[in-house]
Design a protein around this motif. Structure first.
Motif, PDB file in Angstrom:
ATOM      1  N   UNK A 182      70.582  59.002  12.299  1.00 52.63           N
ATOM      2  CA  UNK A 182      70.717  57.944  13.302  1.00 52.63           C
ATOM      3  C   UNK A 182      71.583  58.397  14.476  1.00 52.63           C
ATOM      4  N   UNK A 183      71.422  57.684  15.593  1.00 54.45           N
ATOM      5  CA  UNK A 183      72.212  57.990  16.778  1.00 54.45           C
ATOM      6  C   UNK A 183      72.545  56.739  17.554  1.00 54.45           C
ATOM      7  N   UNK A 184      73.606  56.806  18.330  1.00 56.83           N
ATOM      8  CA  UNK A 184      74.038  55.724  19.197  1.00 56.83           C
ATOM      9  C   UNK A 184      74.250  56.300  20.585  1.00 56.83           C
ATOM     10  N   UNK A 185      73.514  55.751  21.565  1.00 54.63           N
ATOM     11  CA  UNK A 185      73.579  56.247  22.935  1.00 54.63           C
ATOM     12  C   UNK A 185      74.267  55.228  23.819  1.00 54.63           C
ATOM     13  N   UNK A 186      75.262  55.671  24.575  1.00 58.19           N
ATOM     14  CA  UNK A 186      75.945  54.785  25.510  1.00 58.19           C
ATOM     15  C   UNK A 186      74.963  54.184  26.499  1.00 58.19           C
ATOM     16  N   UNK A 187      75.042  52.852  26.753  1.00 57.16           N
ATOM     17  CA  UNK A 187      74.015  52.173  27.533  1.00 57.16           C
ATOM     18  C   UNK A 187      74.366  51.941  28.989  1.00 57.16           C
ATOM     19  N   UNK A 188      75.468  52.526  29.484  1.00 58.69           N
ATOM     20  CA  UNK A 188      75.981  52.132  30.789  1.00 58.69           C
ATOM     21  C   UNK A 188      76.624  53.326  31.487  1.00 58.69           C
ATOM     22  N   UNK A 189      76.549  53.339  32.821  1.00 56.84           N
ATOM     23  CA  UNK A 189      77.142  54.431  33.569  1.00 56.84           C
ATOM     24  C   UNK A 189      78.661  54.449  33.410  1.00 56.84           C
ATOM     25  N   UNK A 190      79.214  55.651  33.342  1.00 57.86           N
ATOM     26  CA  UNK A 190      80.668  55.748  33.247  1.00 57.86           C
ATOM     27  C   UNK A 190      81.353  55.378  34.556  1.00 57.86           C
ATOM     28  N   UNK A 191      80.580  55.184  35.635  1.00 65.43           N
ATOM     29  CA  UNK A 191      81.187  54.646  36.851  1.00 65.43           C
ATOM     30  C   UNK A 191      81.453  53.144  36.713  1.00 65.43           C
ATOM     31  N   UNK A 192      80.756  52.480  35.804  1.00 68.78           N
ATOM     32  CA  UNK A 192      81.033  51.070  35.513  1.00 68.78           C
ATOM     33  C   UNK A 192      82.257  50.971  34.609  1.00 68.78           C
ATOM     34  N   UNK A 239      83.246  54.870  28.529  1.00 68.25           N
ATOM     35  CA  UNK A 239      83.315  54.543  27.110  1.00 68.25           C
ATOM     36  C   UNK A 239      84.128  55.558  26.312  1.00 68.25           C
ATOM     37  N   UNK A 240      84.364  56.729  26.880  1.00 64.84           N
ATOM     38  CA  UNK A 240      85.186  57.745  26.210  1.00 64.84           C
ATOM     39  C   UNK A 240      86.614  57.731  26.759  1.00 64.84           C
ATOM     40  N   UNK A 241      87.160  56.542  26.892  1.00 64.77           N
ATOM     41  CA  UNK A 241      88.557  56.340  27.269  1.00 64.77           C
ATOM     42  C   UNK A 241      89.128  55.226  26.395  1.00 64.77           C
ATOM     43  N   UNK A 242      90.426  55.285  26.145  1.00 72.16           N
ATOM     44  CA  UNK A 242      91.079  54.184  25.450  1.00 72.16           C
ATOM     45  C   UNK A 242      91.063  52.945  26.347  1.00 72.16           C
ATOM     46  N   UNK A 277      89.826  54.335  33.037  1.00 70.88           N
ATOM     47  CA  UNK A 277      88.826  53.616  32.243  1.00 70.88           C
ATOM     48  C   UNK A 277      87.735  53.059  33.153  1.00 70.88           C
ATOM     49  N   UNK A 278      88.150  52.451  34.249  1.00 66.88           N
ATOM     50  CA  UNK A 278      87.232  52.021  35.299  1.00 66.88           C
ATOM     51  C   UNK A 278      87.589  52.855  36.522  1.00 66.88           C
ATOM     52  N   UNK A 279      86.848  53.921  36.785  1.00 67.04           N
ATOM     53  CA  UNK A 279      87.293  54.899  37.781  1.00 67.04           C
ATOM     54  C   UNK A 279      87.228  54.361  39.209  1.00 67.04           C
ATOM     55  N   UNK A 280      88.235  54.665  39.976  1.00 69.65           N
ATOM     56  CA  UNK A 280      88.235  54.335  41.399  1.00 69.65           C
ATOM     57  C   UNK A 280      87.806  55.535  42.248  1.00 69.65           C
ATOM     58  N   UNK A 281      87.782  56.705  41.632  1.00 68.81           N
ATOM     59  CA  UNK A 281      87.286  57.920  42.276  1.00 68.81           C
ATOM     60  C   UNK A 281      86.860  58.883  41.187  1.00 68.81           C
ATOM     61  N   UNK A 282      85.883  59.740  41.518  1.00 64.28           N
ATOM     62  CA  UNK A 282      85.433  60.741  40.548  1.00 64.28           C
ATOM     63  C   UNK A 282      84.892  61.945  41.292  1.00 64.28           C
ATOM     64  N   UNK A 283      85.488  63.092  41.051  1.00 66.12           N
ATOM     65  CA  UNK A 283      85.072  64.366  41.638  1.00 66.12           C
ATOM     66  C   UNK A 283      84.844  64.251  43.148  1.00 66.12           C
ATOM     67  N   UNK A 284      85.791  63.639  43.825  1.00 59.88           N
ATOM     68  CA  UNK A 284      85.732  63.546  45.278  1.00 59.88           C
ATOM     69  C   UNK A 284      85.012  62.331  45.821  1.00 59.88           C
TER      70      UNK A 284
END
Length: 238
Positions: free
Chosen positions: A62-72, A75-78, A84-91
């Motif tokens: 079985x597998x579980x796939x994250x359903x949402x963009x990490x810009x929203x 999910x791999x943050x506490x 957790x909710x990024x205000x900037x990413x890679x420029x």
């Protein structure tokens, strides 16, 4: 929002988890970015959705796939982590996230982060996997500088390196250019596996695949064929 569930046999002793499999932005969420950005690595781990599905099929698990963009929300943050909710990413600035007030921030966690992690915990409790597989991809070079990343696969871990120490020699024996806690360190960024692997005493294999290797169907098929027997051998050696 719960993860996308991939059917498989719990008897395989494996559960594959992919936090950043989607670039989906739910209705009502305005990030304020060019839609083209949603197809770049800042929004999604390119290639991990099809690779995750192919690995589940090859391994019968079985597998579980994250359903949402990490810009929203990442999910791999506490829950209380910066970024957790990024205000900037890679420029890239994310104006819609900069404008969030405390209530909207809490609502993102309640609607998207918490249901995902609750579902992961429930799946682990139900299936009792012997080994978790954490699947991500990485870009060959960040926009904001940094050296080239020559590794084909990175193996990430924090305190629990049981699976990593088995898998790394297997990957190297298969002539796969392997980074030991590269290009990221699992001692710094390992939230999902910290919560669901280390906290439960379950071994996990954190795999980062370079995204240019799995950007199309033939690449996905080739890497699923290479990685599936190594994952199975790692499970069997635990």
């Amino acid at each position: 929002m719960s993860p996308i569930s991939i059917a498989g046999d719990a008897a395989a002793g494996l559960l594959l988890i992919t936090d950043h499999a989607s670039n989906h932005v739910p209705e009502g969420v305005d990030l304020g970015v060019d839609p083209a950005l949603l197809h770049e690595h800042v929004a999604i781990d390119i290639g991990v959705d099809p690779l995750g599905r192919a690995l589940c099929a090859a391994l019968g698990c079985p597998g579980l796939l994250g359903p949402i963009s990490r810009l929203v929300i990442d999910l791999n943050r506490e829950e209380d982590a910066p970024g957790l909710i990024p205000t900037a990413s890679d420029g890239h600035r994310i104006p819609g996230n900069i404008a969030l007030d405390a209530d909207a921030h809490a609502a993102r966690i309640e609607h998207y982060w918490r249901p995902y992690h609750n579902a992961v915990a429930e799946s682990i409790a139900t299936n009792a996997p012997k080994l978790l597989i954490s699947l991500h991809s990485f870009t060959p070079m960040l926009r904001e500088g940094g050296a080239d990343r020559p590794w084909q696969i990175g193996v990430l871990y924090n305190q629990d390196d049981r699976a990593a120490r088995i898998a790394i020699p297997l990957l190297e024996a298969a002539e796969i250019v392997t980074g030991d806690n590269q290009p990221y360190s699992g001692k710094v960024l390992n939230a999902t596996m910290n919560a669901h692997g280390e906290a439960n005493g379950i071994p996990y294999l954190g795999l980062e695949v370079r995204q240019d290797l799995i950007g199309d169907g033939p690449g996905v098929a080739a890497w699923a064929e290479r990685l599936a027997p190594i994952i199975a051998a790692t499970r069997d050696a635990l």
